[in-house]
Design an enzyme around this catalytic site. Structure first.
Site, mmCIF file in Angstrom:
data_model
loop_
_atom_site.group_PDB
_atom_site.id
_atom_site.type_symbol
_atom_site.label_atom_id
_atom_site.label_comp_id
_atom_site.label_asym_id
_atom_site.label_seq_id
_atom_site.Cartn_x
_atom_site.Cartn_y
_atom_site.Cartn_z
ATOM 1 N N GLN A 16 13.332 -35.508 64.973
ATOM 2 C CA GLN A 16 12.342 -35.831 66.076
ATOM 3 C C GLN A 16 10.872 -35.002 65.561
ATOM 4 O O GLN A 16 9.979 -35.442 65.431
ATOM 5 C CB GLN A 16 12.601 -35.223 67.535
ATOM 6 C CG GLN A 16 13.308 -35.998 67.951
ATOM 7 C CD GLN A 16 13.006 -37.459 68.665
ATOM 8 O OE1 GLN A 16 11.652 -37.398 69.296
ATOM 9 N NE2 GLN A 16 13.512 -38.419 68.173
ATOM 10 N N ARG A 99 22.966 -17.786 72.279
ATOM 11 C CA ARG A 99 22.040 -17.925 71.183
ATOM 12 C C ARG A 99 22.998 -17.323 69.937
ATOM 13 O O ARG A 99 22.632 -17.587 68.645
ATOM 14 C CB ARG A 99 20.978 -16.873 71.489
ATOM 15 C CG ARG A 99 19.728 -17.113 70.402
ATOM 16 C CD ARG A 99 18.505 -16.118 70.765
ATOM 17 N NE ARG A 99 17.398 -16.233 69.639
ATOM 18 C CZ ARG A 99 16.584 -17.071 69.767
ATOM 19 N NH1 ARG A 99 16.610 -18.343 70.612
ATOM 20 N NH2 ARG A 99 15.548 -17.170 68.770
ATOM 21 N N HIS A 188 10.298 -15.722 68.392
ATOM 22 C CA HIS A 188 10.074 -17.101 68.924
ATOM 23 C C HIS A 188 11.202 -17.325 69.973
ATOM 24 O O HIS A 188 12.137 -18.140 69.581
ATOM 25 C CB HIS A 188 10.313 -18.221 67.754
ATOM 26 C CG HIS A 188 9.902 -19.572 68.358
ATOM 27 N ND1 HIS A 188 8.848 -19.875 69.231
ATOM 28 C CD2 HIS A 188 10.635 -20.683 68.402
ATOM 29 C CE1 HIS A 188 8.848 -21.179 69.410
ATOM 30 N NE2 HIS A 188 10.156 -21.568 69.147
#
Length: 329
Positions: A16, A99, A188
């Site tokens: 994408q 994560r 981030h």
């Protein structure tokens, strides 16, 4: 248009973000109307057919600046001679994934890509990492490319930087061009720290113009930090066009330089500045010139900001520890 083409490698090119990014690059958004671009596009085998379709669309645009396109699944071939590598492709975070799971899944990808860049990229290579977890993916790639100067690796926090500028502009009723010296510190991730205390609105201190600490703490910081999740909730897919746009912005600033009266946010190798442990890839305020970045020095950090910077740096240190234990760095 006599300049030789800039060879730009893009990973995850059929994804994408890649779909939004490639047309921006080919149209001249990166270096302007006089510098041709050669695209070198890396994908995994199952996505190559889709990538062929994207290349057909690139062909159909008849971009004057697009001097050639090469696609493939072999990083050593695609990265050969690359001047700029935009590492967009990464294993996405699936349902129930922590994560730490993401770190492990992406470790093998960025280990291999770092090694390939080390072997075949051009001497002037610059590597921008967009694929998440971007900071630590950049650390893994950098560590696996020992012959490339470490300052040639950066992770993308320009999207957060742009989001922060947009929110501040809306709050203060000014154009985004009236805002200077925005800073994103750290990772981030949701721990990032968008810092208004050094930003300027029409030359005046942004925090003083806003004059609302509750808005800064309760709205501005969480809105910027969690914007990606908000977009997923609304759109049903992650932010792709804005990430692609920020990737172009970041590369352009890196290669062409920052204005004399402004700086940008880049996640780069910490030298210990502002108490961020040395060796982490952390976002800082930076200026750029001639393809090189420098961390802005001498900013005063108040107690509120200190706590926020320490928190996001601690998360980066935890990620580094996790990938070290996995044997990735």
């Amino acid at each position: 248009m006599s300049a030789s083409p800039l060879k730009v490698a893009v990973t995850g090119a059929a994804g994408q973000i890649g779909y939004s990014l490639l047309f921006r690059l080919a149209s001249g958004s990166l270096l302007g109307p006089d510098r041709p671009i050669e695209l070198r596009l890396l994908e995994i085998e199952p996505a190559l057919k889709a990538l062929e379709g994207v290349v057909m669309e690139l062909d159909d645009c008849a971009f004057p600046l697009l001097s050639g396109v090469e696609i493939g699944s072999d990083a050593n071939k695609i990265f050969d001679g690359a001047n700029l590598a935009l590492l967009v492709g990464a294993r996405p975070r699936g349902p129930g994934m922590e994560r730490s799971d993401l770190l492990e899944a992406n470790g093998a990808i960025f280990t291999a890509q770092g090694k390939a860049l080390n072997e075949v990229a051009a001497d002037d290579i610059r590597v921008g990492v967009t694929g998440n977890p971007a900071n630590t993916n950049a650390l893994i790639a950098m560590t696996n490319a020992p012959d490339i100067p470490r300052e040639r690796f950066s992770a993308l926090t320009r999207l957060d930087h742009n989001r922060a500028i947009s929110q501040l502009a809306a709050k203060t009723g000014v154009a985004v061009t009236d805002i200077k010296k925005m800073t994103i510190w750290g990772n981030h991730s949701a721990t990032q720290y968008p810092d208004l205390f050094h930003a300027e609105v029409k030359g005046k201190n942004a925090a003083e113009v806003v004059n609302d600490q509750a808005w800064i703490e309760e709205y501005f910081i969480p809105t910027v930090a969690k914007r990606g999740a908000t977009i997923i909730d609304a759109r049903g897919a992650s932010s792709a066009a804005s990430a692609a746009s920020a990737s172009v912005d970041a590369a352009r600033s890196w290669l062409l330089g920052t204005p004399a009266d402004d700086w940008v946010s880049m996640a780069v190798l910490s030298d210990g500045s502002y108490g961020v442990p040395e060796g982490l890839i952390s976002s800082f305020p930076v200026t750029t010139k001639d393809g090189n970045w420098s961390i802005v020095k001498g900013l005063e950090i108040d107690e509120f900001s200190r706590g926020r910077i320490d928190k996001t740096a601690a998360e980066l240190a935890d990620e580094r520890k996790a990938v070290t234990e996995l044997g990735l760095i």
